[in-house]
Design an enzyme around this catalytic site. Structure first.
Site, PDB file in Angstrom:
ATOM      1  N   ASP A   1       0.854  -1.198   0.000  1.00 56.34           N
ATOM      2  CA  ASP A   1       0.000   0.000   0.000  1.00 56.34           C
ATOM      3  C   ASP A   1       0.887   1.244   0.000  1.00 56.34           C
ATOM      4  O   ASP A   1       1.902   1.303   0.687  1.00 56.34           O
ATOM      5  CB  ASP A   1      -0.918  -0.009   1.236  1.00 56.34           C
ATOM      6  CG  ASP A   1      -2.066   0.974   1.105  1.00 56.34           C
ATOM      7  OD1 ASP A   1      -3.223   0.528   1.006  1.00 56.34           O
ATOM      8  OD2 ASP A   1      -1.807   2.197   1.088  1.00 56.34           O
TER       9      ASP A   1
ATOM     10  N   ASN B   1     -12.897  -3.352   2.845  1.00 57.95           N
ATOM     11  CA  ASN B   1     -13.828  -2.245   3.033  1.00 57.95           C
ATOM     12  C   ASN B   1     -14.843  -2.269   1.897  1.00 57.95           C
ATOM     13  O   ASN B   1     -14.468  -2.234   0.727  1.00 57.95           O
ATOM     14  CB  ASN B   1     -13.070  -0.915   3.049  1.00 57.95           C
ATOM     15  CG  ASN B   1     -12.162  -0.789   4.255  1.00 57.95           C
ATOM     16  OD1 ASN B   1     -12.524  -1.212   5.354  1.00 57.95           O
ATOM     17  ND2 ASN B   1     -10.989  -0.214   4.064  1.00 57.95           N
TER      18      ASN B   1
ATOM     19  N   GLY C   1     -15.341   2.991   4.526  1.00 55.48           N
ATOM     20  CA  GLY C   1     -14.138   3.720   4.143  1.00 55.48           C
ATOM     21  C   GLY C   1     -13.547   3.276   2.820  1.00 55.48           C
ATOM     22  O   GLY C   1     -12.391   3.586   2.522  1.00 55.48           O
TER      23      GLY C   1
ATOM     24  N   SER D   1     -12.291   3.496  -0.642  1.00 58.20           N
ATOM     25  CA  SER D   1     -11.896   4.663  -1.442  1.00 58.20           C
ATOM     26  C   SER D   1     -11.538   4.302  -2.880  1.00 58.20           C
ATOM     27  O   SER D   1     -11.512   5.182  -3.740  1.00 58.20           O
ATOM     28  CB  SER D   1     -10.726   5.393  -0.781  1.00 58.20           C
ATOM     29  OG  SER D   1      -9.586   4.552  -0.710  1.00 58.20           O
TER      30      SER D   1
ATOM     31  N   HIS E   1     -10.379  -5.205  -3.006  1.00 58.64           N
ATOM     32  CA  HIS E   1      -9.015  -5.481  -2.548  1.00 58.64           C
ATOM     33  C   HIS E   1      -9.064  -5.923  -1.101  1.00 58.64           C
ATOM     34  O   HIS E   1      -9.890  -5.459  -0.320  1.00 58.64           O
ATOM     35  CB  HIS E   1      -8.112  -4.258  -2.717  1.00 58.64           C
ATOM     36  CG  HIS E   1      -8.708  -2.983  -2.198  1.00 58.64           C
ATOM     37  ND1 HIS E   1      -9.661  -2.289  -2.904  1.00 58.64           N
ATOM     38  CD2 HIS E   1      -8.510  -2.300  -1.053  1.00 58.64           C
ATOM     39  CE1 HIS E   1     -10.011  -1.217  -2.220  1.00 58.64           C
ATOM     40  NE2 HIS E   1      -9.336  -1.207  -1.070  1.00 58.64           N
TER      41      HIS E   1
ATOM     42  N   HIS F   1      -6.952  -5.891   2.299  1.00 62.52           N
ATOM     43  CA  HIS F   1      -5.796  -5.324   3.009  1.00 62.52           C
ATOM     44  C   HIS F   1      -5.198  -6.417   3.888  1.00 62.52           C
ATOM     45  O   HIS F   1      -5.934  -7.106   4.617  1.00 62.52           O
ATOM     46  CB  HIS F   1      -6.226  -4.182   3.934  1.00 62.52           C
ATOM     47  CG  HIS F   1      -6.814  -2.981   3.260  1.00 62.52           C
ATOM     48  ND1 HIS F   1      -6.116  -1.813   3.077  1.00 62.52           N
ATOM     49  CD2 HIS F   1      -8.052  -2.763   2.749  1.00 62.52           C
ATOM     50  CE1 HIS F   1      -6.888  -0.920   2.487  1.00 62.52           C
ATOM     51  NE2 HIS F   1      -8.078  -1.469   2.277  1.00 62.52           N
TER      52      HIS F   1
END
Ligand code: AMP
Length: 112
Positions: free
Chosen positions: A28, A85, A91, A93, A98, A100
């Site tokens: 990231d 998310n 959150g 964006s 994806h 995390h």
């Protein structure tokens, strides 16, 4: 094209950790922990709530790959957290599914 599709095609650079036929993993750009990797399908599924039944094997392979990624980055034994998310309140964006992978420090619970 989403920014993650551009990373998958090499149009935008990223620090790759793992490459598979149908997904990639890269660091990231704004890490929230000492280890912060994103696992991303090469094709754009906008979010997990929009995944199709036929995406099940791909999503399963992405989850199964986290073990090897964690091992490669030295956090398999200390532990890691996986986060997806989905939608504004979570959150999200980047509208390209994806996972995390966060590790390398004590993570708090519940998440903020
Ligand atoms: P989310 O908020 O769950 O949609 O996560 C999107 C993540 O993508 C954030 O953690 C961003 O820091 C990360 N991100 C955005 N652009 C890039 C990029 N070009 N390379 C790597 N990570 C990125």
């Amino acid at each position: 094209m989403t920014i993650f599709e551009k990373i998958a095609t090499g149009e935008i650079p990223a620090k790759l950790v793992h490459e598979a036929d149908d997904f990639i993993a890269f660091h990231d750009v704004s890490p929230q922990a000492p280890v912060h990797v994103l696992i991303v399908p090469r094709k754009c599924i906008p979010r997990v709530a929009l995944a199709a039944a036929g995406d099940g094997e791909l999503l399963g392979r992405m989850l199964l790959a986290t073990r090897g990624i964690a091992q490669k980055l030295g956090v398999l034994e200390s532990g890691y957290r996986l986060v997806i998310n989905n939608g504004p309140d979570a959150g999200e964006s980047v509208p390209h599914l994806h996972v995390h992978l966060l590790a390398g420090r004590q993570l708090h619970w519940p998440p903020g």
